[in-house]
Write a protein that holds these residues in place. Structure first.
Motif, PDB file in Angstrom:
ATOM      1  N   GLN A 228       0.872  -1.173   0.000  1.00 11.61           N
ATOM      2  CA  GLN A 228       0.000   0.000   0.000  1.00 11.61           C
ATOM      3  C   GLN A 228       0.897   1.206   0.000  1.00 11.61           C
ATOM      4  OE1 GLN A 228      -2.716   1.465  -0.306  1.00 11.61           O
ATOM      5  NE2 GLN A 228      -3.817   1.999   1.542  1.00 11.61           N
ATOM      6  N   PRO A 229       1.148   1.886  -1.090  1.00 16.72           N
ATOM      7  CA  PRO A 229       0.683   1.616  -2.445  1.00 16.72           C
ATOM      8  C   PRO A 229       1.730   0.853  -3.242  1.00 16.72           C
ATOM      9  CG  PRO A 229       1.778   3.726  -2.406  1.00 16.72           C
ATOM     10  CD  PRO A 229       1.952   3.136  -1.034  1.00 16.72           C
TER      11      PRO A 229
ATOM     12  N   ILE B 120       3.629   1.046  -6.823  1.00 18.66           N
ATOM     13  CA  ILE B 120       3.830   1.960  -7.956  1.00 18.66           C
ATOM     14  C   ILE B 120       3.841   1.134  -9.236  1.00 18.66           C
ATOM     15  CG2 ILE B 120       5.370   3.644  -9.016  1.00 18.66           C
ATOM     16  CD1 ILE B 120       6.335   4.287  -6.157  1.00 18.66           C
TER      17      ILE B 120
ATOM     18  N   THR C  40       5.736   5.240 -13.599  1.00 16.78           N
ATOM     19  CA  THR C  40       6.104   6.613 -13.243  1.00 16.78           C
ATOM     20  C   THR C  40       6.150   7.434 -14.524  1.00 16.78           C
ATOM     21  OG1 THR C  40       8.463   6.413 -13.565  1.00 16.78           O
ATOM     22  CG2 THR C  40       7.620   5.710 -11.436  1.00 16.78           C
TER      23      THR C  40
ATOM     24  N   GLU D 231       8.161   1.815 -16.268  1.00 20.19           N
ATOM     25  CA  GLU D 231       7.871   0.803 -15.259  1.00 20.19           C
ATOM     26  C   GLU D 231       8.987   0.816 -14.213  1.00 20.19           C
ATOM     27  OE1 GLU D 231       7.406  -3.893 -15.542  1.00 20.19           O
ATOM     28  OE2 GLU D 231       7.011  -2.833 -17.417  1.00 20.19           O
ATOM     29  N   PRO D 232       8.651   0.734 -12.929  1.00 24.14           N
ATOM     30  CA  PRO D 232       9.730   0.688 -11.936  1.00 24.14           C
ATOM     31  C   PRO D 232      10.485  -0.638 -12.010  1.00 24.14           C
ATOM     32  CG  PRO D 232       7.571   0.922 -10.882  1.00 24.14           C
ATOM     33  CD  PRO D 232       7.319   0.709 -12.323  1.00 24.14           C
TER      34      PRO D 232
ATOM     35  N   GLN E 198      -4.968   5.042  -9.332  1.00 22.57           N
ATOM     36  CA  GLN E 198      -5.081   6.452  -9.648  1.00 22.57           C
ATOM     37  C   GLN E 198      -3.707   7.000  -9.993  1.00 22.57           C
ATOM     38  OE1 GLN E 198      -7.098   9.430  -7.076  1.00 22.57           O
ATOM     39  NE2 GLN E 198      -8.865   8.077  -7.203  1.00 22.57           N
ATOM     40  N   ASP E 199      -3.706   8.113 -10.700  1.00 22.56           N
ATOM     41  CA  ASP E 199      -2.447   8.805 -10.944  1.00 22.56           C
ATOM     42  C   ASP E 199      -2.295   9.884  -9.892  1.00 22.56           C
ATOM     43  OD1 ASP E 199      -2.123   7.263 -13.116  1.00 22.56           O
ATOM     44  OD2 ASP E 199      -2.502   8.816 -14.615  1.00 22.56           O
TER      45      ASP E 199
ATOM     46  N   ARG F 211       3.009   9.427 -10.618  1.00 22.66           N
ATOM     47  CA  ARG F 211       3.065   8.007 -10.288  1.00 22.66           C
ATOM     48  C   ARG F 211       1.690   7.420 -10.569  1.00 22.66           C
ATOM     49  NH1 ARG F 211       7.704   9.056  -9.414  1.00 22.66           N
ATOM     50  NH2 ARG F 211       8.822   9.122  -7.445  1.00 22.66           N
TER      51      ARG F 211
ATOM     52  N   ILE G 267      -0.452   4.629  -9.238  1.00 22.54           N
ATOM     53  CA  ILE G 267      -0.359   3.721  -8.104  1.00 22.54           C
ATOM     54  C   ILE G 267      -1.577   2.809  -8.006  1.00 22.54           C
ATOM     55  CG2 ILE G 267       1.111   5.217  -6.701  1.00 22.54           C
ATOM     56  CD1 ILE G 267      -1.505   5.857  -5.102  1.00 22.54           C
TER      57      ILE G 267
ATOM     58  N   TYR H 230      -3.621   1.122  -4.996  1.00 27.11           N
ATOM     59  CA  TYR H 230      -3.708   1.240  -3.544  1.00 27.11           C
ATOM     60  C   TYR H 230      -4.936   0.495  -3.056  1.00 27.11           C
ATOM     61  CZ  TYR H 230      -7.116   4.821  -4.752  1.00 27.11           C
ATOM     62  OH  TYR H 230      -8.197   5.472  -5.276  1.00 27.11           O
TER      63      TYR H 230
END
Ligand code: SF4
Ligand code: SF4
Ligand code: SF4
Lengths: 145, 350, 365
Positions: B70-71, B73, B76, B91-92, B261-262, B270, B272, B274
């Motif tokens: 939570q959250p 990512i 980005t 992408e991370p 959501q962004d 980001r 994310i 959540y």
């Protein structure tokens, strides 16, 4: 280069903003760091606007309502004033530096005086240094190239 | 796989050895920092030699945030003018380093297996499963809110764990249950468990209190027509008392709903994922404004029917492991055991 | 403890009254409490039939504020009508509700804010002797599983599998009840039990004052630590009778005022704004603090606001049904008072002392 604070000014277009563009434009001290948000009445400024300015990294927030005498909706403004004083106190209570959020409900004529107000406020915020409390910062993320 | 006997001192040595190569997490007992940077609220990382204690019963926070942070990512991006990467989604990087979670209880271990069912095609969730080794302790004491046996589990089960430790008089029985478990004990000189110790364990698993006949009674819920459960009058009272907060769903190890959501802060973005909760009105709100679960009663009912009917219909098992966390933390004392009893009674009326 | 305790007697009276009200048809529903499934818990219960009256209980663990349920229960007993038609004109059924001092003040606020029709509410007033905090009792027995708790008038007997201990009741009463000045309901239609006298409390805001005296940095450290564990379950918001926006600002996506997950700044802002929205309305009923699964003391923020509202505007929320709401209704005459007092805004002047004119203008306005 020395640090210049970012300032957000919420101001009532009826009583404070006349000539405000010129005020900001001719304000050569820190023109690009001052963002002026015009609202039709100071009572439309919500706590959300103030807090999201803080969250987005504004170093100083000036809420400039007009005087109560020449306001076209004085009643509303009183209510707002009553509320914002509480908000200001609450922020101070949780440890946000006093002076980051400044309410100005003083009697002032448009244009020049607003500029003076902004300039003075900018100086005060400068003394406080950059805002860090309640400012949202994202952790850096390594990405796939 | 192999079962060993290990003394508390040896166990300490083993943990210290893990700490040389992996991050090791234990349950945080005092107020845990939720927004832990390593995304495991309620757990803390310990360094070599640092003391830690295992609470009786379920750990204060469930293990789900290791898998379902939570959250999370997802992407980005940059929106700053003049940024060379403006508007490009990236992408991370995923970490593949092994992490060890120490002190997991059997109920939480079972919850990880359950959550893998809906997430089996989710690369993020599954990647975290791959890199997380669960080292668990079977329970010798049940709390008054524990009802794992009713849900088909047991305080002595080890399903879902990589290493299971069962306390005995003078040490622990260490069961190695997976490849990750093998890696963790590789190179250690351990004493194989004796016949009599193994017998103790087998006895615990079959003996009194290890299972509950109630769990077979619950099976009738799976066969019962949904409409019968859906129309039960009890929802009225539950829905009326429920305040529709997310406490039960957030602390539950098997609740896994999310939203995306962004978030943009000063030009940096980001995307994310959540935690969301079926108790929140916005959860089921349509773009049109229509909300098929617009009433409190409908949302409360959904939480329980999802766990006890929709999930088993789709995947087989109930989506509750009986850890009892929601019972203790519900502000209005909605007790899932009472809901179960009421539902079972309703099927019996037929 | 063989004698019936005060709360046992109150329970009996409540049941009797409930039976009478439902039997005579005076009310269509009654909001009260039923026994909980765990020690030290109760469940809110809406009684609609005579059989359920026997389930009603009153004890020292009634920490939720029942006013939260009032608007919804009221609408549930209305004659159903097509939303396209005008509201039916005939008088609608009434609802009875149990109320202590703070809950009754919340009902007053609901009346002032026009969420509740005074005519349709029957307030069953019960003087509060202070409710016990489950968290405080649990903290006395770390790592122990509490199985039952028996309640006496002045003590609690806590039983576990391997221990039995008697503790003083007042020592584990919630902080807000300990500093409460008005334990007796301000609005009573039917009284249960003896009235409880007003409590003279010399330091109702002591905790807030202690924090105020600390340095700005210390207060910030307190704030960040206290709210760092919030999981944003919103139990504190949902349990509060003052929170009733159909879409809360935290859920807004456009504009997205706050981030949606666990970020210290977002969580902090949620709490600042939530508290701010209760300014001038919070009765310090303590429900928010009681329900938090993480044991967060968010009540400190509302308490600070209550203190400022009292000091600046001379008002305590919900004390008089006829009084205006301090932050939205006020005499224009108070403009002078505010401007005069606040025109210079250097930091030192920001916490303003109560002015006697201010008190007057608000009360009579
Ligand atoms: S629910 Fe069962 S497995 Fe979980 S802590 Fe309690 S006894 Fe142990
Ligand atoms: S529903 Fe409750 S008892 Fe079941 S797994 Fe979730 S938190 Fe535990
Ligand atoms: S109840 Fe507690 S954990 Fe939940 S949102 Fe409120 S403060 Fe946070």
């Amino acid at each position: 280069m020395s640090w210049e604070p970012g300032i957000v000014v919420f101001c009532c277009s009826e009583c404070r903003c006349t000539g405000v563009e010129e005020a900001a434009g001719s304000n050569c001290k820190a023109p690009c760091n001052v963002r002026i948000v015009r609202v039709p009445c100071a009572s439309l400024i919500s706590e959300y606007m103030i807090m999201s300015a803080l969250r987005s990294g504004a170093d100083g927030i000036l809420v400039a309502g007009g005087s109560f005498d020449d306001c076209h909706s004085a009643g509303e403004k009183v209510g707002d004033h009553r509320r914002f004083v509480l908000l200001e106190n609450l922020l101070e209570f949780i440890g946000v530096e006093p002076g980051r959020v400044h309410l100005s409900w003083e009697s002032a004529s448009p244009g020049d005086q607003l500029r003076v107000l902004i300039e003075n406020f900018t100086e005060e915020v400068k003394a406080l240094g950059p805002a860090s409390k309640l400012v949202k910062q994202l952790e850096p993320v390594q990405v796939v190239e | 796989m192999q079962t060993w006997m290990i003394s508390p001192v040896e166990l300490d040595g083993l943990i210290q050895q893990w700490q040389k190569s992996y991050a090791v997490y234990v349950p945080a007992l005092s107020k845990p920092a939720t927004a832990a940077t390593d995304c495991a609220p309620g757990w803390r990382r310990i360094n070599a030699g640092e003391p830690w204690t295992l609470p009786v019963g379920p750990t204060p926070a469930s293990v789900k945030s290791f898998y379902f942070p939570q959250p999370e990512i997802l992407m980005t991006f940059h929106l700053e003018e003049n940024h060379p990467d403006k508007g490009v989604m990236r992408e991370p990087l995923k970490s593949h380093e092994m992490q060890v979670v120490l002190g997991v209880r059997p109920c939480d271990a079972a919850s990880v297996l359950l959550n893998q069912l809906p997430f089996t095609e989710d690369p993020l969730f599954m990647a975290k499963c791959q890199r997380t080794a669960l080292v668990g302790f079977t329970c010798t004491t049940r709390l008054s809110t524990c009802f794992c046996t009713e849900m088909g589990g047991s305080p002595h089960h080890c399903a879902g764990l990589d290493l299971a430790l069962s306390p005995l008089q003078n040490g622990f029985l260490l069961e190695v249950l997976s490849e990750k478990g093998e890696t963790l004990v590789a190179g250690c000189k351990l004493v194989p468990a004796s016949e009599s110790d193994l017998a103790v364990l087998a006895d615990r698993r079959q003996g009194q209190g290890a299972t509950s006949s109630y769990s077979s009674q619950l099976e009738v819920l799976k066969a019962c027509a949904l409409s019968r459960l859906y129309d039960a009058p009890m929802w009225q009272e539950l829905g009326e008392a429920c305040i529709n907060c997310g406490a039960c769903t957030f602390i539950c190890p098997t609740c896994f709903c999310f939203d995306m959501q962004d978030e943009v802060v000063q030009g940096q973005g980001r995307r994310i994922r959540y935690w969301d909760s079926c108790m929140f009105p916005l959860y089921s709100q349509h773009t049109s404004g229509h909300n098929p679960r617009g009433k409190k009663l409908q949302r409360t009912r959904n939480r329980f029917l999802h766990k006890l009917k929709y999930f088993p219909d789709r995947f087989g098992p109930f989506s509750c492991v009986g850890c009892g966390r929601c019972i203790g933390d519900c502000p209005v004392n909605i007790d899932i055991r009472e809901v179960l009893n009421d539902l079972v009674r309703r099927t019996e009326l037929e | 403890m063989n004698m019936a305790t005060i709360n046992d007697q109150i329970t009996d009276e409540i049941r009797k009254e409930a039976r009478r009200l439902l039997k005579t048809g005076e009310v269509a529903a009654l909001i009260g409490y039923a026994a909980g499934s765990l020690p030290m818990t109760v469940k809110p219960l809406v009684v609609r039939c005579l059989e359920d009256c026997e389930r009603l209980v009153w004890n020292t663990f009634c920490v939720l504020n029942l006013a939260t349920y009032l608007p919804e229960v009221l609408s549930s007993v209305e004659t159903p009508y097509d939303p396209r038609d005008p509201r039916p004109e005939e008088p609608q059924a009434k609802v009875a509700i149990l109320a202590t001092g703070c809950w009754s003040r919340n009902i007053v606020i609901q009346i002032q804010e026009k969420r509740v029709d005074r005519e349709r509410v029957v307030v069953i007033g019960v003087g509060s002797r202070g409710m016990v905090s489950r968290a405080k009792v649990k903290a006395l027995f770390p790592e122990k599983d509490i199985l039952t708790v028996d309640e006496g008038d002045h003590e609690l007997v806590v039983h576990g599998a391997d221990f039995t201990e008697t503790i003083n009741r007042w020592a584990v009463v919630r902080d807000n009840c300990q500093t409460c000045a008005h334990p007796d309901p301000v609005l009573v239609d039917i009284r249960i039990g003896e009235p409880v006298s007003e409590r003279k409390n010399p330091h109702p805001f002591q905790q807030v004052e202690l924090l105020e005296q600390r340095s700005s940095e210390e207060r910030w450290a307190w704030f960040t630590a206290e709210f760092s564990t919030c999981i944003r379950c919103y139990a504190c918001r949902n349990v509060c009778p003052l929170c009733y926006c159909p879409t809360c600002f935290v859920d807004d996506a456009r504009p997205q005022w706050l981030g949606k997950s666990l970020d210290a700044v977002d969580t902090g802002l949620f709490h600042v704004l939530r508290a701010f929205h209760c300014a001038g309305r919070c009765t310090d009923c303590g429900a928010c603090e009681s329900v938090c699964p993480m044991g967060i003391n968010m009540r400190m923020l509302t308490k600070k606001l209550n203190k400022d509202v009292r000091d600046l505007y001379g008002i305590e929320a919900g004390m008089e049904p006829e009084a205006p709401l301090p932050l939205t209704t006020f005499p224009l005459a108070s403009v002078e008072f505010i401007v005069a007092d606040l025109a210079p805004l250097p930091a030192a002047a920001r916490i303003v002392q109560p002015s006697s004119e201010g008190d007057e203008s608000c009360k009579h306005g």
